[in-house]
Write an enzyme that holds these catalytic residues in place. Structure first.
Site, short mmCIF file in Angstrom:
data_model
loop_
_atom_site.label_atom_id
_atom_site.label_comp_id
_atom_site.label_asym_id
_atom_site.label_seq_id
_atom_site.Cartn_x
_atom_site.Cartn_y
_atom_site.Cartn_z
CB ALA A 1 38.53 41.30 39.50
N GLY B 1 38.98 46.66 40.57
CA GLY B 1 37.54 46.70 40.81
C GLY B 1 37.19 47.31 42.15
CD GLU C 1 37.10 49.42 37.58
OE1 GLU C 1 36.86 49.71 36.40
OE2 GLU C 1 37.38 48.26 37.96
CD GLU D 1 42.00 47.71 36.61
OE1 GLU D 1 40.96 47.68 37.27
OE2 GLU D 1 42.81 48.67 36.64
#
Length: 273
Positions: free
Chosen positions: A79, A124, A127, A147
């Site tokens: 992200a 992300g 993911e 993260e």
């Protein structure tokens, strides 16, 4: 509009600028195009990806498989931290929900989606790849859920999909440590399905997508649906779901074409009906 006020993940309006979609026959290739930021996810990228997949879904059986990849040297490096740093809890929740909506859209699409991880797939990005049906990676690619290094946890489904993909022990190790792993290490633990030279990756992913697209689209969609739903059921209920889906395909044009072609020792051309 501030980061706190943004409504991420809503379908983008107008022409796509951060995402490119190309369709060849029944196969679509979706490319995230923010290479200067290593394709980092922000509300605008999430919105365009969501719009792109909604458009593919609207095309019905014309789209029978898709490849998701990134431009440049990254799949998605994570992200956009600069934008996330300005978020409060409310904005962060909206951002996470947008990521979940996109991942769910990919995961539940009636056509398989192959992630072609051409470089970094972190946070992300990992993911997003996990929401795809399976993952091909380039030699030299790096994957991970880092993260915890930022004081947060995966927010787009990583704690759940990684666990289901590689098992609880491996998922805990990767998420708690925040370590990156190589494509070869990811292959060894079942996170990716295959590793190819970078120059061959996209062609190999498209080759797999073309093969899938040549199969009965109703059958592939049913198989994907049963695999996904059955994962959360006990074996008896999952087998019943399979039997129902199996029976429902009989009488379809595709079933009749497929079996007649087999008996005639020819190749079926499926209609998706």
């Amino acid at each position: 509009m501030t980061a706190q006020e943004q409504q991420p993940g809503s379908p983008a309006r107008g022409a796509l600028q951060l995402v490119a979609v190309e369709r060849t026959g029944h196969v679509a290739t979706v490319t995230i195009q923010r290479p200067d930021k290593l394709n980092a996810l922000n509300p605008a990228v999430l919105g365009e990806l969501t719009a792109a997949f909604h458009d593919l879904l609207a095309q019905g059986s014309e789209v029978r498989a898709a490849v998701l990849t990134g431009a440049g040297k990254a799949f998605v490096a994570g992200a956009d931290i600069a934008e996330m740093a300005a978020m409060n809890s409310i904005a962060a929740k909206r951002f996470a929900e947008a990521g979940h909506r996109l991942a769910d859209l990919i995961e539940t699409a009636p056509f398989p989606v192959i992630a072609a991880v051409n470089g970094f797939a972190l946070g992300g990005g990992c993911e997003l790849a996990l929401a795809c049906d399976f993952i091909y990676a380039a030699e030299g690619a790096k994957l991970g859920q880092p993260e915890v290094n930022l004081g947060v946890i995966p927010g787009f489904g990583g704690t759940q999909r990684l666990l289901r993909r590689v098992g609880p022990g491996r998922a805990r190790e990767l998420i708690y440590s925040g370590d990156m792993i190589t494509a070869e290490q990811a292959l060894a633990i079942g996170l990716v399905n295959a590793v190819f030279p970078a120059a061959e990756l996209l062609a190999r992913a498209r080759e797999a997508a073309l093969k899938i697209a040549s199969r009965g689209p109703l059958a592939v969609a049913a198989a994907k649906r049963v695999l996904l739903r059955g994962e959360s059921l006990d074996l008896t209920a999952a087998n019943e779901l399979e039997a129902q889906a199996f029976a429902a395909l009989f009488g379809s044009e595709d079933q009749q074409l497929g079996m007649k072609a087999f008996l005639a020792k020819s190749q079926a051309t499926f209609t998706g009906k």
